[in-house]
Each structure stands twice: as structure tokens, then as C-alpha cells.
Design an enzyme around this catalytic site. Structure first.
Site, short mmCIF file in Angstrom:
data_model
loop_
_atom_site.label_atom_id
_atom_site.label_comp_id
_atom_site.label_asym_id
_atom_site.label_seq_id
_atom_site.Cartn_x
_atom_site.Cartn_y
_atom_site.Cartn_z
N ASP A 13 64.59 69.61 8.15
CA ASP A 13 65.33 68.37 8.37
C ASP A 13 65.91 67.87 7.05
OD1 ASP A 13 66.23 65.85 9.17
OD2 ASP A 13 64.49 65.49 10.44
N HIS A 15 67.67 64.76 6.85
CA HIS A 15 68.02 63.34 7.01
C HIS A 15 67.33 62.50 5.93
CE1 HIS A 15 68.96 64.91 11.03
NE2 HIS A 15 69.91 63.99 11.01
#
Length: 148
Positions: A13, A15
Site C-alpha cells: 500500500d 497511501h
């Protein structure tokens, strides 16, 4: 004493916005934050917690694959003889319709607290203070009256 927390985004990920906001809020609340950034491995979380004598590990995941990324995470923590409070939050499952089921899944995996992507940082900070038994400094307690 300042409590140290490890913060990062696990797995593949990338983000970063959520952990940036959370880092600022945690620091403003008086925590010492070690931010691992994005695409952090389980090993990096465990090593950072050990190296920094951390009281808590906060895992973020927004791309929906947290279950796969966190499998075996608490075994790694146990194998390292760490005693830390663990939180996870974000969009933890693809197509997440029933967050209570998602919460149950991650609690069964060993996380002490599980938050959805809509959780206000202050809610997580208050939970962390309660879980770590963080009390305001004596200077902030002065002037408060206590009823008996």
C-alpha cells in the site's frame, strides 16, 4: 515519560495522506512518533518497535488487502518478545460492507483496536491514551478539583 508509537502503512500500500495526518495529531497529543512511511513490511514494524522501545504499533492500510499483509504479524511480535498495543485502521478489506465483521476478523488476528477509514484521529488518540494509561502531566492537572 513520552510514549513511543510506531506508525506506518503495511504491505504494498502506498497511501500516505492518512498516516501523515495521524502522525501530526499524535505528535500534537504528546506522543513520540516513528513513522515508517508507506510499503512497510511486518519486519520493519517489529524492528522499529524493538529498537525504539515502543508502547504501540499503529498499522494503516487503505488498499483493501490488510488481511493478507497482516497474516502472521502478531506471531512475529510474540517471537520478538515485544509487549506492544496494536492498532489497525483504514479500508481494510476490498468490498468491505460489514465493518463489524472486518473488526472481528482483525481482533481475532490479534489487533487490540480496529478502526475504519472514517475514524477521526482524535478518537484513535483517546483510545490509545486509555489503552496505554496515559495521564496528563502534573502541570496540566494542577488547578483541577477532584470530587470525593
Amino acid at each position: 515519560m513520552t510514549e513511543t508509537v510506531i506508525l506506518g502503512v503495511i504491505g504494498s500500500d502506498a497511501h500516505v495522506v492518512g498516516i501523515t495526518i495521524l502522525e501530526q495529531a499524535l505528535e500534537a497529543a504528546g506522543f513520540d512518533v516513528v513513522n515508517l512511511g508507506v510499503q512497510s513490511s511486518q519486519e520493519e514494524f517489529v524492528e522499529a518497535a524493538s529498537a525504539n522501545d515502543a508502547e504501540a504499533v499503529l498499522v494503516s492500510s487503505l488498499y483493501g488487502h490488510a488481511k493478507q499483509d497482516c497474516e502472521g504479524f502478531h506471531q512475529r511480535i510474540a517471537d520478538s518478545d515485544l509487549e506492544v498495543t496494536t492498532y489497525i485502521g483504514g479500508n481494510l478489506a476490498v468490498g468491505q460492507d460489514d465493518f463489524e465483521q472486518t473488526r472481528k476478523t482483525f481482533r481475532e488476528m490479534g489487533f487490540d483496536r480496529v478502526f475504519d477509514s472514517e475514524t477521526d484521529p482524535e478518537e484513535a488518540i483517546e483510545a490509545l491514551k486509555a489503552d496505554l494509561d496515559v495521564r496528563p502531566p502534573e502541570s496540566e492537572r494542577e488547578g483541577r478539583t477532584v470530587s470525593v
